[in-house]
Motif scaffolding. Structure first.
Motif, short mmCIF file in Angstrom:
data_model
loop_
_atom_site.label_atom_id
_atom_site.label_comp_id
_atom_site.label_asym_id
_atom_site.label_seq_id
_atom_site.Cartn_x
_atom_site.Cartn_y
_atom_site.Cartn_z
N ASP A 163 0.80 -1.22 0.00
CA ASP A 163 0.00 0.00 0.00
C ASP A 163 0.84 1.27 0.00
OD1 ASP A 163 -2.34 -1.45 0.08
OD2 ASP A 163 -2.36 -1.52 2.28
N ALA A 164 2.15 1.13 0.15
CA ALA A 164 2.99 2.32 0.30
C ALA A 164 3.01 3.17 -0.94
CB ALA A 164 4.42 1.91 0.67
N VAL A 172 12.90 -1.08 3.53
CA VAL A 172 12.79 -2.50 3.20
C VAL A 172 11.36 -2.73 2.74
CG1 VAL A 172 12.93 -4.88 4.00
CG2 VAL A 172 14.52 -3.15 4.91
N TYR A 173 11.23 -3.25 1.53
CA TYR A 173 9.91 -3.59 1.00
C TYR A 173 9.69 -5.08 1.18
CZ TYR A 173 6.37 -4.91 -2.43
OH TYR A 173 5.28 -5.47 -3.04
N ARG A 174 8.63 -5.42 1.90
CA ARG A 174 8.31 -6.83 2.15
C ARG A 174 7.07 -7.20 1.34
NH1 ARG A 174 10.39 -4.85 7.01
NH2 ARG A 174 12.09 -6.13 7.84
N PRO A 175 7.26 -7.79 0.18
CA PRO A 175 6.12 -8.09 -0.70
C PRO A 175 5.23 -9.17 -0.12
CG PRO A 175 8.12 -9.07 -1.58
CD PRO A 175 8.55 -8.22 -0.42
N ALA A 176 3.96 -9.08 -0.46
CA ALA A 176 2.99 -10.07 0.00
C ALA A 176 2.86 -11.22 -1.00
CB ALA A 176 1.63 -9.40 0.19
N HIS A 177 3.78 -11.30 -1.94
CA HIS A 177 3.73 -12.30 -3.00
C HIS A 177 5.15 -12.73 -3.32
CE1 HIS A 177 5.20 -8.94 -5.37
NE2 HIS A 177 4.16 -8.24 -4.96
N PRO A 178 5.34 -13.89 -3.94
CA PRO A 178 6.68 -14.27 -4.37
C PRO A 178 7.24 -13.22 -5.33
CG PRO A 178 5.18 -16.13 -4.55
CD PRO A 178 4.33 -14.93 -4.27
N LEU A 179 8.51 -12.92 -5.22
CA LEU A 179 9.11 -11.88 -6.06
C LEU A 179 10.51 -12.27 -6.47
CD1 LEU A 179 9.16 -9.00 -7.30
CD2 LEU A 179 10.07 -8.21 -5.10
N VAL A 196 13.06 -6.67 -0.06
CA VAL A 196 13.90 -5.88 -0.94
C VAL A 196 14.46 -4.70 -0.15
CG1 VAL A 196 14.02 -4.48 -3.03
CG2 VAL A 196 12.57 -6.54 -2.98
N HIS A 197 15.77 -4.70 0.03
CA HIS A 197 16.45 -3.61 0.73
C HIS A 197 16.75 -2.52 -0.28
CE1 HIS A 197 17.29 -6.07 4.41
NE2 HIS A 197 17.12 -7.04 3.52
N ALA A 198 16.27 -1.33 -0.02
CA ALA A 198 16.42 -0.22 -0.96
C ALA A 198 17.15 0.95 -0.30
CB ALA A 198 15.05 0.25 -1.45
N THR A 199 18.08 1.51 -1.04
CA THR A 199 18.74 2.75 -0.64
C THR A 199 18.55 3.74 -1.78
OG1 THR A 199 20.40 1.51 0.61
CG2 THR A 199 20.90 3.81 0.12
N ALA A 200 18.19 4.97 -1.44
CA ALA A 200 17.90 5.96 -2.46
C ALA A 200 18.64 7.26 -2.17
CB ALA A 200 16.40 6.22 -2.53
N TRP A 201 19.14 7.87 -3.24
CA TRP A 201 19.83 9.15 -3.16
C TRP A 201 19.13 10.16 -4.07
CZ3 TRP A 201 22.08 4.41 -3.53
CH2 TRP A 201 23.06 4.06 -2.60
N GLY A 202 19.30 11.42 -3.76
CA GLY A 202 18.82 12.48 -4.65
C GLY A 202 17.51 13.09 -4.20
N PRO A 203 17.13 14.21 -4.82
CA PRO A 203 15.89 14.91 -4.44
C PRO A 203 14.63 14.08 -4.66
CG PRO A 203 16.84 15.85 -6.45
CD PRO A 203 17.86 14.93 -5.89
N PRO A 230 7.10 -0.32 -4.20
CA PRO A 230 6.24 -1.50 -4.33
C PRO A 230 5.69 -1.70 -5.73
CG PRO A 230 5.79 -0.37 -2.27
CD PRO A 230 6.71 0.53 -3.04
N ARG A 231 5.28 -0.62 -6.37
CA ARG A 231 4.77 -0.74 -7.74
C ARG A 231 5.88 -1.17 -8.69
NH1 ARG A 231 0.77 4.47 -8.79
NH2 ARG A 231 -0.93 3.76 -7.46
#
Length: 326
Positions: free
Chosen positions: A6-7, A24-31, A78-85, A95-96
């Motif tokens: 839902d994020a 960290v995105y934890r999907p509700a489905h296999p990915l 999924v571990h995510a790191t993001a940079w920038g504006p 998630p999408r």
């Protein structure tokens, strides 16, 4: 920061942070992250995406500015790191990007077996973690698809690399090699004719992108606001130089359209026909073969491509025509 499916619809306030953001995105489905998001890579030297070991890197121009994403999958998610504006937007949309909006309701892999295609049903079971990604970045998808019109992948990927590196913006973060986000819509509009020529993009394709850019963000907004695939098709094909193939490719990449079929593709009808009947078919024949899976035709096409079923080659490869030599 933990994300759920839902994020992607959660409101947030842009932040001018210079430090990276983590989630960290934890999907509700296999990915399968690489099969899902990796399909967006435009060739081995794509300046906007790369795979470095177990990390998938992506540079994008979000509605809030450029962002770089580093994605790594583990048993936790999924571990995510993001940079920038655009980091906040990129993490909210993650998630999408990972297929959270992909709804396979109505598609049953057993229907493939019943239709006489047990191999494809087996591929569906083995690749259940492959989701339909969506970027929500309509104009970038439209530009890349337009560049790929009527040329080989080698030519299109080369032109994409030249244009993004020359007219895009250097992506932030400790990327393994220099990466670049695509230009703004106005930036696409201002690319001079000689630069398109040097990149190997023919005039009909460059004109189509420039004319679309003249309408600015309105085109992207109209596509995102459209409620059905047919409505999105009408918006996109109303643009000069944009036909059914480019519309489908745009919807596949930007919106994860599960029913889009790239009619007019040089190879696709042959591949679908050979996989489903053992013989080549034309576009009309392909649409007839895919009709039982209306609503999920792109899903079946992905299974065919993943299956490795291919017609044996009987002649030389298509020789690319370089109009720069004219």
């Amino acid at each position: 920061m933990t994300l759920t499916a839902d994020a992607a619809t959660t409101a947030h306030t842009p932040s001018p942070r210079t430090e990276p953001l983590h989630a960290v995105y934890r999907p509700a489905h296999p990915l399968n992250l690489f099969r899902t998001v990796g399909m967006l890579i435009r060739g081995p030297k794509d300046p906007t995406m790369l795979v470095d070991g177990t990390t998938l890197w992506r540079a994008a121009r979000t509605p809030e500015g450029i962002a770089t994403l580093a994605l790594r999958q583990s048993s936790e998610g999924v571990h995510a790191t993001a940079w920038g504006p655009g980091a906040d937007w990129a993490l909210t949309q993650l998630p999408r990007l990972c297929g959270a909006d992909d709804d396979p309701t109505g598609f049953d892999a057993s229907s493939l077996t019943a239709a006489g295609h047990p191999l494809l049903a087996d591929v569906a079971r083995r690749t259940s973690g492959t989701r339909l990604t969506r970027t929500d970045l309509v104009f970038d998808a439209l530009a890349s698809a337009t560049i790929e019109q009527k040329v080989t992948s080698y030519q299109a990927f080369g032109a994409w690399r030249v244009l993004i590196t020359r007219f895009g913006e250097r992506a932030p973060g400790p990327t393994p090699r220099p990466m670049f986000a695509p230009p703004t819509i106005d930036g696409w509009h201002r690319i001079p004719s000689w630069a398109w020529h040097r990149a190997g993009v023919e005039p009909p394709q460059s004109r189509a992108i420039v004319r679309a850019a003249e309408r600015g963000q309105r085109i992207a907004d109209a596509v995102l606001a459209a409620e059905t695939g047919d409505d999105r098709e009408r918006v996109l094909t109303s643009l000069p130089g944009i036909g059914a193939w480019t519309s489908a490719e745009t919807r596949i990449r930007a919106l994860g359209d599960p029913d889009a079929v790239s009619v007019g593709d040089y190879h696709l009808a042959h591949q679908v026909g050979f996989a489903l009947t053992g013989s080549r078919v034309d576009d009309d024949g392909m649409l007839e073969l895919l009709a039982p899976w209306q609503g999920h035709r792109q899903r079946v096409i992905r299974l065919i491509l993943a299956s490795g079923i291919a017609e044996p080659r009987r002649g030389p490869r298509l020789a690319p025509e370089d109009h720069r030599r004219r």
